[in-house]
Design an enzyme around this catalytic site. Structure first.
Site, PDB file in Angstrom:
ATOM      1  N   ARG A  72     -43.576   6.892 -81.371  1.00 45.02           N
ATOM      2  CA  ARG A  72     -45.067   7.078 -80.959  1.00 45.02           C
ATOM      3  C   ARG A  72     -45.254   9.059 -80.556  1.00 45.02           C
ATOM      4  O   ARG A  72     -45.992   9.390 -80.129  1.00 45.02           O
ATOM      5  CB  ARG A  72     -45.859   6.754 -79.952  1.00 45.02           C
ATOM      6  CG  ARG A  72     -45.075   5.156 -79.855  1.00 45.02           C
ATOM      7  CD  ARG A  72     -45.465   4.078 -78.991  1.00 45.02           C
ATOM      8  NE  ARG A  72     -46.286   4.125 -79.242  1.00 45.02           N
ATOM      9  CZ  ARG A  72     -47.497   3.398 -78.343  1.00 45.02           C
ATOM     10  NH1 ARG A  72     -47.492   2.554 -77.080  1.00 45.02           N
ATOM     11  NH2 ARG A  72     -48.617   2.542 -78.733  1.00 45.02           N
ATOM     12  N   LYS A  98     -47.928 -10.795 -61.477  1.00 39.41           N
ATOM     13  CA  LYS A  98     -47.053 -11.554 -62.372  1.00 39.41           C
ATOM     14  C   LYS A  98     -45.687 -11.892 -62.028  1.00 39.41           C
ATOM     15  O   LYS A  98     -45.529 -12.158 -60.686  1.00 39.41           O
ATOM     16  CB  LYS A  98     -46.537  -9.940 -62.972  1.00 39.41           C
ATOM     17  CG  LYS A  98     -45.643 -10.237 -63.621  1.00 39.41           C
ATOM     18  CD  LYS A  98     -45.219  -8.943 -64.711  1.00 39.41           C
ATOM     19  CE  LYS A  98     -44.986  -8.734 -65.561  1.00 39.41           C
ATOM     20  NZ  LYS A  98     -44.055  -7.238 -66.309  1.00 39.41           N
ATOM     21  N   GLU A 117     -45.655   8.528 -74.284  1.00 43.18           N
ATOM     22  CA  GLU A 117     -44.222   8.987 -74.421  1.00 43.18           C
ATOM     23  C   GLU A 117     -44.542  10.445 -74.940  1.00 43.18           C
ATOM     24  O   GLU A 117     -43.546  11.058 -75.110  1.00 43.18           O
ATOM     25  CB  GLU A 117     -43.713   8.233 -75.857  1.00 43.18           C
ATOM     26  CG  GLU A 117     -43.331   6.674 -75.485  1.00 43.18           C
ATOM     27  CD  GLU A 117     -44.243   5.500 -75.471  1.00 43.18           C
ATOM     28  OE1 GLU A 117     -44.278   4.776 -75.022  1.00 43.18           O
ATOM     29  OE2 GLU A 117     -45.055   5.633 -75.436  1.00 43.18           O
TER      30      GLU A 117
END
Length: 624
Positions: free
Chosen positions: A398, A284, A370
């Site tokens: 969610r 990244k 979640e």
């Protein structure tokens, strides 16, 4: 976007992936270099997501080079990393408009481009969608290829494994590209992710695996025996066997920044039948030293000077609501070791960095999970601990089933600190927190609070923390009003506060639009009440207001349908009160990206818009 074309001689020739596929393979490294510089220069001028896109320059280029997009279907998970994809698919010259009003969408968006197969914004959806497309194409007997790209943070979510398990059972032709950069937004957590990073990326395992395949293919009589031996050994050292056990052919790991190897691997994978998993190792922030060194900080960036490599200092000295929440956590945890703070991979965004360092044994980052976060909290509550779930409004959606069944139904004491409630601005319709009041208000046992400033937010968090049963405090993105912070006290549940006395009109405010309500009230000589509680409502206050005013106006930063205003309407009807009603809030539509204040003005939720709406309603009342 005006650029010096001489700096990007190859990229300026690419107006679609078809142009890209005309390039000889030996020019791809140069194109990737130009694409990386173009991304850096455009995001530094527009703001937006940076580190994720820098990490997939070669992968994006290789995918569009090998696959016949848009005929072949390329699906991105979440979409933070899709900026290079946008640049290569005809949107290069519009990149300065990204995340702005009427500009490019911050994530893949079907209405924006035929190359955006799935509108995204939340994680772990690409494999399910890819499977659906693959099965549909199988029914058509077409030769269309399907590729789902997913990160190592997203693949740890249950939905991704549900999709892979189903795909392994049905065995359609599809490819899952696992983009492994050991990061999501925050650092990834979890045993699977750690094992992937430590084992699959090792040269030892790669050599062992490839050598064993050659041995197996050369010895047919004992192939099955050796295959079982390989699987036993593999089971001891790598979770790759997991992917293969559920029906995927595992390939990799492959260097995600070697464009030649990527193209070669993708071409081979493209020819295989059945579900394939190509494991690609990337970094990244690749190619920009500051982003490589601190990919979390450089994930989403404001405008900056790419030459100096330093993000601009925050202009305001005011604390954000997330910071207020983080400070509150530390303050309460210093006095109560029962506090357990939970977040689904949003430690930095939710303001929990300092808490995580000071109270590591009371901090739980459960990764992008979640549903697990909410039910983990229920387990803590059952055991007499005090769980606080810090979660964005858009992500709480969610875990709705878990909120109802695992927390509210058994009436467990779990506090939901709902960040990014209301209009969030540049992240657009996938992240606007405009539904939580509606989907929480209908749940029995739930107490719902809407602070109007940061001090009230602290008091409500403290109140919800000590409440016996589930409670939610929803607060916005951004800074507060720099009000003085007072000593923590428990508020009386369901009690509103009148802020201004007026005549005829009463504005019942829910949340941080109180200042706008008061400005409008000054022009209209209206009463203003800070309701504070969406559930339970202050019935005595509403009865009093209804008896002395001809029109009640409710104001909220939530959809009108089923929201706080709907609750007031229901109560007025239940009590048989006679009063004209006006509900102001978010209309029945998804709200596009833009600056928060511009969006509020467009929706008529600034002071001027509130005043105009009330004046129009008064004219209607007079006509009647």
């Amino acid at each position: 976007m005006r650029v010096d074309a001489s700096h990007y001689p190859l990229l300026m020739r690419i107006n679609s992936p078809a142009d890209l596929r005309l390039l000889p393979a030996e020019l791809l490294p140069q194109l990737c270099d130009e694409l990386r510089r173009y991304l850096l220069n455009s995001v530094s001028r527009s703001s937006g997501h940076l580190a994720s896109g820098l990490g997939v320059i070669e992968l994006t280029t290789a995918l569009h080079y090998v696959y016949n997009t848009p005929y072949d279907q390329l699906i991105w998970d979440v979409g933070h990393q899709a900026y290079p994809h946008k640049i290569l698919t005809g949107r290069r010259d519009a990149m300065l408009t990204i995340r702005q009003k009427n500009g490019l969408h911050p994530f893949p968006w079907r209405a924006e481009s035929e190359y955006d197969v799935l509108s995204t914004g939340h994680s772990s959806t690409s494999i399910s969608a890819g499977l659906g497309i693959a099965l549909a194409e199988q029914r058509k007997h077409s030769d269309r290829k399907v590729v789902s790209v997913i990160g190592d943070g997203s693949i740890t979510a249950g939905m991704a494994f549900e999709a892979m398990n189903h795909a392994g059972h049905l065995h359609p032709d599809m490819v899952v590209v696992l983009n492994d950069n050991d990061m999501s937004i925050s650092e990834n957590v979890g045993g699977l992710n750690r094992h992937l990073a430590e084992i699959l990326a090792s040269q030892t395992y790669t050599s062992l695996r490839e050598s064993s395949k050659k041995v197996l293919s050369g010895l047919p009589p004992i192939k099955e025996l050796l295959k079982k031996t390989e699987e036993r050994i593999k089971g001891l050292v790598t979770p790759a066997t997991l992917f293969e056990e559920i029906g995927f052919n595992y390939i990799g790991p492959v260097d995600g920044h070697n464009i030649e190897n990527l193209v070669s691997s993708l071409r081979k994978t493209r020819q295989f039948k059945g579900p394939q998993l190509l494991h690609v190792i990337t970094k990244k922030g690749k190619g920009y030293a500051p982003a490589e060194a601190d990919p979390i900080r450089w994930h989403g960036v404001p405008k900056f000077d790419p030459q100096c490599g330093v993000l601009p200092a925050t202009k305001t000295v005011q604390k954000s609501y997330s910071d207020i929440f983080g400070d509150w956590l530390c303050e309460v945890a210093s006095q109560d070791n029962r506090l357990m703070a939970i977040t689904p991979a949003m430690r930095e965004g939710s303001g929990m960095t300092r808490f995580a360092k000071q109270f590591p044994e009371q901090f739980f980052d459960v990764a992008i999970a979640e549903q697990h976060a909410v039910t983990l909290a229920s387990g803590f509550a059952i055991s007499q601990l005090k769980p606080v779930v810090a979660i964005y409004s858009t992500f709480l959606q969610r875990a709705y089933d878990q909120v109802i069944h695992d927390v509210a139904l058994p009436n467990l004491s779990v506090l939901f600190a709902i960040d990014r409630a209301g209009i969030v601005g540049a992240d657009g319709p996938t992240h606007q927190g405009t539904f939580d009041l509606s989907f929480l208000r209908c749940i029995p046992n739930m107490v719902i609070m809407t602070p109007s400033d940061e001090n009230e937010c602290r008091q409500m968090l403290y109140t919800g923390y000590h409440h016996q049963g589930p409670a939610a405090v929803r607060y916005p993105r951004g800074c507060g009003q720099d009000v003085p912070l007072t000593e923590l006290t428990i508020l009386p549940i369901g009690k509103a506060v009148q802020k201004r006395q007026g005549q005829q009109i009463a504005i019942l405010n829910f949340g941080v639009l109180l200042e706008q309500a008061q400005q409008a009230a000054e022009k209209l000589n209206a009463t203003v009440v800070d309701m504070r509680f969406v559930k339970p409502l202050d019935e005595a206050m509403i009865e009093k207001i209804a008896a002395n005013h001809t029109c009640i106006v409710t104001l909220e930063e939530n959809v009108i349908a089923g929201g706080a205003g709907s609750g007031v309407n229901e109560l007025i009807n239940k009590l048989g009160l006679k009063c004209d009603m006006l509900n102001l809030g978010i209309p029945d539509s998804f709200i596009a990206q833009g600056e928060r204040q511009d969006i509020l003005a467009d929706l008529g939720l600034d002071a001027k818009g509130i005043q105009t709406s009330i004046e129009q309603r008064l004219k209607m009342i007079i006509k009647v």
